[in-house]
Design an enzyme around this catalytic site. Structure first.
Site, PDB file in Angstrom:
ATOM      1  N   LYS A  13      16.065  38.751  12.361  1.00 29.97           N
ATOM      2  CA  LYS A  13      16.990  38.414  13.649  1.00 29.97           C
ATOM      3  C   LYS A  13      16.508  37.197  14.094  1.00 29.97           C
ATOM      4  O   LYS A  13      17.258  36.258  14.536  1.00 29.97           O
ATOM      5  CB  LYS A  13      16.201  39.510  14.757  1.00 29.97           C
ATOM      6  CG  LYS A  13      16.704  40.831  14.325  1.00 29.97           C
ATOM      7  CD  LYS A  13      16.587  41.582  15.538  1.00 29.97           C
ATOM      8  CE  LYS A  13      15.043  41.803  15.821  1.00 29.97           C
ATOM      9  NZ  LYS A  13      13.997  42.441  14.821  1.00 29.97           N
ATOM     10  N   ARG A  88      17.757  47.986  22.984  1.00 28.24           N
ATOM     11  CA  ARG A  88      16.998  48.630  21.838  1.00 28.24           C
ATOM     12  C   ARG A  88      16.976  50.034  22.270  1.00 28.24           C
ATOM     13  O   ARG A  88      16.525  51.225  21.603  1.00 28.24           O
ATOM     14  CB  ARG A  88      15.371  48.057  21.967  1.00 28.24           C
ATOM     15  CG  ARG A  88      15.207  46.747  21.315  1.00 28.24           C
ATOM     16  CD  ARG A  88      13.908  46.653  20.954  1.00 28.24           C
ATOM     17  NE  ARG A  88      13.741  45.242  20.962  1.00 28.24           N
ATOM     18  CZ  ARG A  88      12.905  44.429  19.920  1.00 28.24           C
ATOM     19  NH1 ARG A  88      12.205  45.228  19.056  1.00 28.24           N
ATOM     20  NH2 ARG A  88      12.927  43.443  20.062  1.00 28.24           N
ATOM     21  N   ARG A 127       4.251  36.301   7.566  1.00 29.79           N
ATOM     22  CA  ARG A 127       4.850  35.559   8.661  1.00 29.79           C
ATOM     23  C   ARG A 127       3.827  34.819   9.310  1.00 29.79           C
ATOM     24  O   ARG A 127       2.647  35.168   9.630  1.00 29.79           O
ATOM     25  CB  ARG A 127       5.673  36.219   9.511  1.00 29.79           C
ATOM     26  CG  ARG A 127       6.343  35.604  10.799  1.00 29.79           C
ATOM     27  CD  ARG A 127       7.009  36.560  11.560  1.00 29.79           C
ATOM     28  NE  ARG A 127       6.604  37.460  12.461  1.00 29.79           N
ATOM     29  CZ  ARG A 127       7.416  38.178  13.047  1.00 29.79           C
ATOM     30  NH1 ARG A 127       8.664  38.029  13.148  1.00 29.79           N
ATOM     31  NH2 ARG A 127       6.844  39.480  13.570  1.00 29.79           N
ATOM     32  N   ARG A 160       1.127  36.813  14.364  1.00 29.17           N
ATOM     33  CA  ARG A 160       1.472  37.548  15.613  1.00 29.17           C
ATOM     34  C   ARG A 160       0.447  38.806  15.780  1.00 29.17           C
ATOM     35  O   ARG A 160       0.443  39.333  14.736  1.00 29.17           O
ATOM     36  CB  ARG A 160       2.799  37.891  15.674  1.00 29.17           C
ATOM     37  CG  ARG A 160       3.608  37.227  16.618  1.00 29.17           C
ATOM     38  CD  ARG A 160       5.026  37.560  16.638  1.00 29.17           C
ATOM     39  NE  ARG A 160       5.705  38.772  16.760  1.00 29.17           N
ATOM     40  CZ  ARG A 160       6.828  39.134  16.716  1.00 29.17           C
ATOM     41  NH1 ARG A 160       7.795  38.326  16.492  1.00 29.17           N
ATOM     42  NH2 ARG A 160       7.094  40.312  16.914  1.00 29.17           N
ATOM     43  N   ARG A 171       5.791  50.056  14.644  1.00 30.53           N
ATOM     44  CA  ARG A 171       7.069  49.402  15.243  1.00 30.53           C
ATOM     45  C   ARG A 171       8.116  49.803  14.260  1.00 30.53           C
ATOM     46  O   ARG A 171       9.287  50.093  14.994  1.00 30.53           O
ATOM     47  CB  ARG A 171       7.067  47.937  14.784  1.00 30.53           C
ATOM     48  CG  ARG A 171       5.953  47.325  15.972  1.00 30.53           C
ATOM     49  CD  ARG A 171       5.627  45.959  15.602  1.00 30.53           C
ATOM     50  NE  ARG A 171       6.831  44.861  15.334  1.00 30.53           N
ATOM     51  CZ  ARG A 171       6.546  43.780  14.902  1.00 30.53           C
ATOM     52  NH1 ARG A 171       5.194  43.407  14.116  1.00 30.53           N
ATOM     53  NH2 ARG A 171       7.443  42.902  14.550  1.00 30.53           N
TER      54      ARG A 171
HETATM   55  P1  AP5 Z   1      11.836  37.086  11.505  1.00 25.72           P
HETATM   56  O1  AP5 Z   1      13.053  36.245  11.673  1.00 25.72           O
HETATM   57  O2  AP5 Z   1      10.468  36.630  12.236  1.00 25.72           O
HETATM   58  O3  AP5 Z   1      12.405  38.446  11.807  1.00 25.72           O
HETATM   59  P2  AP5 Z   1      12.648  39.409  13.166  1.00 25.72           P
HETATM   60  O4  AP5 Z   1      13.620  40.595  12.796  1.00 25.72           O
HETATM   61  O5  AP5 Z   1      12.986  38.478  14.359  1.00 25.72           O
HETATM   62  O6  AP5 Z   1      11.172  40.259  13.318  1.00 25.72           O
HETATM   63  P3  AP5 Z   1      10.308  40.505  14.689  1.00 25.72           P
HETATM   64  O7  AP5 Z   1       9.142  41.007  14.150  1.00 25.72           O
HETATM   65  O8  AP5 Z   1      10.618  39.395  15.624  1.00 25.72           O
HETATM   66  O9  AP5 Z   1      11.177  41.858  15.248  1.00 25.72           O
HETATM   67  P4  AP5 Z   1      10.827  42.775  16.297  1.00 25.72           P
HETATM   68  O10 AP5 Z   1      12.009  43.232  16.782  1.00 25.72           O
HETATM   69  O11 AP5 Z   1       9.578  43.700  15.929  1.00 25.72           O
HETATM   70  O12 AP5 Z   1       9.910  41.882  17.367  1.00 25.72           O
HETATM   71  P5  AP5 Z   1      10.483  41.192  18.672  1.00 25.72           P
HETATM   72  O13 AP5 Z   1       9.759  39.664  18.943  1.00 25.72           O
HETATM   73  O14 AP5 Z   1      11.676  41.149  18.936  1.00 25.72           O
HETATM   74  O15 AP5 Z   1      11.479  37.272   9.878  1.00 25.72           O
HETATM   75  C1  AP5 Z   1      10.486  37.844   9.643  1.00 25.72           C
HETATM   76  C2  AP5 Z   1       9.654  37.173   8.378  1.00 25.72           C
HETATM   77  O16 AP5 Z   1      10.545  37.193   7.469  1.00 25.72           O
HETATM   78  C3  AP5 Z   1       9.493  35.617   8.627  1.00 25.72           C
HETATM   79  O17 AP5 Z   1       8.334  35.484   7.988  1.00 25.72           O
HETATM   80  C4  AP5 Z   1      10.657  35.108   8.172  1.00 25.72           C
HETATM   81  O18 AP5 Z   1      10.428  33.642   7.435  1.00 25.72           O
HETATM   82  C5  AP5 Z   1      10.827  35.828   6.963  1.00 25.72           C
HETATM   83  N1  AP5 Z   1      12.284  35.944   6.558  1.00 25.72           N
HETATM   84  C6  AP5 Z   1      13.309  36.186   7.437  1.00 25.72           C
HETATM   85  N2  AP5 Z   1      14.697  36.283   6.614  1.00 25.72           N
HETATM   86  C7  AP5 Z   1      13.882  36.273   5.330  1.00 25.72           C
HETATM   87  C8  AP5 Z   1      14.773  36.415   3.916  1.00 25.72           C
HETATM   88  N3  AP5 Z   1      16.190  36.553   3.902  1.00 25.72           N
HETATM   89  N4  AP5 Z   1      14.300  36.057   2.930  1.00 25.72           N
HETATM   90  C9  AP5 Z   1      12.711  36.146   2.833  1.00 25.72           C
HETATM   91  N5  AP5 Z   1      12.166  35.866   3.975  1.00 25.72           N
HETATM   92  C10 AP5 Z   1      12.774  36.050   5.254  1.00 25.72           C
HETATM   93  O19 AP5 Z   1       9.854  42.177  19.964  1.00 25.72           O
HETATM   94  C11 AP5 Z   1       8.239  42.299  19.928  1.00 25.72           C
HETATM   95  C12 AP5 Z   1       7.886  43.442  20.968  1.00 25.72           C
HETATM   96  O20 AP5 Z   1       8.542  43.057  22.274  1.00 25.72           O
HETATM   97  C13 AP5 Z   1       8.447  44.852  20.573  1.00 25.72           C
HETATM   98  O21 AP5 Z   1       7.717  45.549  19.675  1.00 25.72           O
HETATM   99  C14 AP5 Z   1       8.461  45.531  22.214  1.00 25.72           C
HETATM  100  O22 AP5 Z   1       7.202  45.748  22.346  1.00 25.72           O
HETATM  101  C15 AP5 Z   1       8.826  44.525  22.846  1.00 25.72           C
HETATM  102  N6  AP5 Z   1      10.625  44.169  23.180  1.00 25.72           N
HETATM  103  C16 AP5 Z   1      11.134  43.196  22.708  1.00 25.72           C
HETATM  104  N7  AP5 Z   1      12.588  43.436  23.146  1.00 25.72           N
HETATM  105  C17 AP5 Z   1      12.329  44.361  23.736  1.00 25.72           C
HETATM  106  C18 AP5 Z   1      13.259  45.487  24.319  1.00 25.72           C
HETATM  107  N8  AP5 Z   1      14.829  44.963  24.382  1.00 25.72           N
HETATM  108  N9  AP5 Z   1      13.202  46.698  24.653  1.00 25.72           N
HETATM  109  C19 AP5 Z   1      11.758  47.168  24.698  1.00 25.72           C
HETATM  110  N10 AP5 Z   1      10.698  46.390  24.274  1.00 25.72           N
HETATM  111  C20 AP5 Z   1      10.946  45.090  23.515  1.00 25.72           C
HETATM  112 MG    MG Z   2      11.925  38.053  15.896  1.00 28.77          MG
END
Ligand code: AP5
Ligand code: MG
Length: 226
Positions: A13, A88, A127, A160, A171
């Site tokens: 994402k 979410r 990552r 992270r 997660r």
């Molecule tokens: P990356 O692009 O970083 O993936 P991502 O989908 O953004 O993963 P996140 O871990 O950020 O998602 P998340 O939803 O768990 O965390 P968030 O920060 O939103 O890619 C991942 C890796 O793969 C990277 O190394 C990248 O280089 C690699 N990659 C990407 N595409 C690739 C490809 N095609 N091929 C190979 N490699 C590739 O949320 C964190 C926390 O915040 C949550 O757990 C929760 O506690 C809280 N939170 C956030 N939003 C909410 C909400 N709306 N409600 C409640 N709690 C929330």
């Molecule tokens: Mg992310």
């Protein structure tokens, strides 16, 4: 364009929202990044959220809804946005509907990145993230130009705290229990674009462009910040 970027942890994402934001000139609004900013600043909201995030649990809906409402009120969101990681829960989706209706706006597309679980675990284990701008790298698939520093601002990259294998598994479980069903909220509006995200980053970007009916944004160089 007003876009939502959805998908499991590690589905890409952040990677694709950032690219689209650079290409389309609209802000990338990541709720995870906004929360990590609050954690880094040591605000009461950040300290409270950190406990949920470190466990891999969701931060309460009222906090997240307030955060998005404030962010959408910023002037740069007038010209469009990509929201990454929100809504979410069904409560968050209902709240977003109301916010957008009040602004006379609607969502053009919900991009859902679909990636097998074992690949998401692999991606998260490799990552590294920039604590300054939150850009993600992968040490094998998308490495920084200079070993362990961010290409954009030269900050040393970090792992992270929620990328530990145990937390990643939790997660993924929370996502499948609480968020997978939220996509159905939008299915009736025919705006959902399901993208097979199991390919290299450029190819996934091309698939997103195709689904959105825009062409060639994958080959444009990203805008450098700073
Ligand atoms: P990356 O692009 O970083 O993936 P991502 O989908 O953004 O993963 P996140 O871990 O950020 O998602 P998340 O939803 O768990 O965390 P968030 O920060 O939103 O890619 C991942 C890796 O793969 C990277 O190394 C990248 O280089 C690699 N990659 C990407 N595409 C690739 C490809 N095609 N091929 C190979 N490699 C590739 O949320 C964190 C926390 O915040 C949550 O757990 C929760 O506690 C809280 N939170 C956030 N939003 C909410 C909400 N709306 N409600 C409640 N709690 C929330
Ligand atoms: Mg992310």
């Amino acid at each position: 364009m007003r876009l939502l970027m959805a998908g499991s942890p590690g589905s890409g994402k952040g990677t694709h929202s950032r690219r689209l934001s650079n290409c389309l000139g609209i802000p990338h609004i990541s709720t995870g990044d906004l929360l990590r900013e609050q954690v880094a600043l040591g605000t009461p909201l950040g300290l409270n959220a950190k406990a949920f995030m470190d466990r891999g649990d969701y931060v309460p809906d009222e906090v997240m809804v307030g955060m998005i409402k404030d962010r959408l009120a910023d002037p740069d969101a007038d010209r469009g946005f990509i929201i990454d990681g929100f809504p979410r829960t069904v409560t968050q989706a209902d709240a977003l509907d109301k916010m957008l209706a009040d602004l006379g706006q609607s969502i053009d597309a919900v991009i859902v990145l679909e990636v097998p679980v074992e690949e998401m675990v692999r991606r998260l284990s490799g990552r590294r993230t920039c604590p300054t701008c939150q850009r993600s790298y992968h040490m094998d698939d998308d490495p920084p130009a200079d070993d362990e520093r961010c290409n954009d601002d030269n900050t040393p990259l970090e792992r992270r705290s929620d990328d530990e294998p145990e937390t990643v598994r939790h997660r993924l479980k929370v996502y499948s229990e609480r968020t997978a069903g939220v996509i159905e909220h939008y299915d009736t509006d025919s705006v959902v674009k399901r993208i097979n995200g199991e390919a290299d980053i450029d190819e996934v970007h091309r698939r997103i462009d195709e689904a959105l009916g825009i062409s060639g944004s994958a080959v444009r160089p990203p805008v450098q910040s700073g």
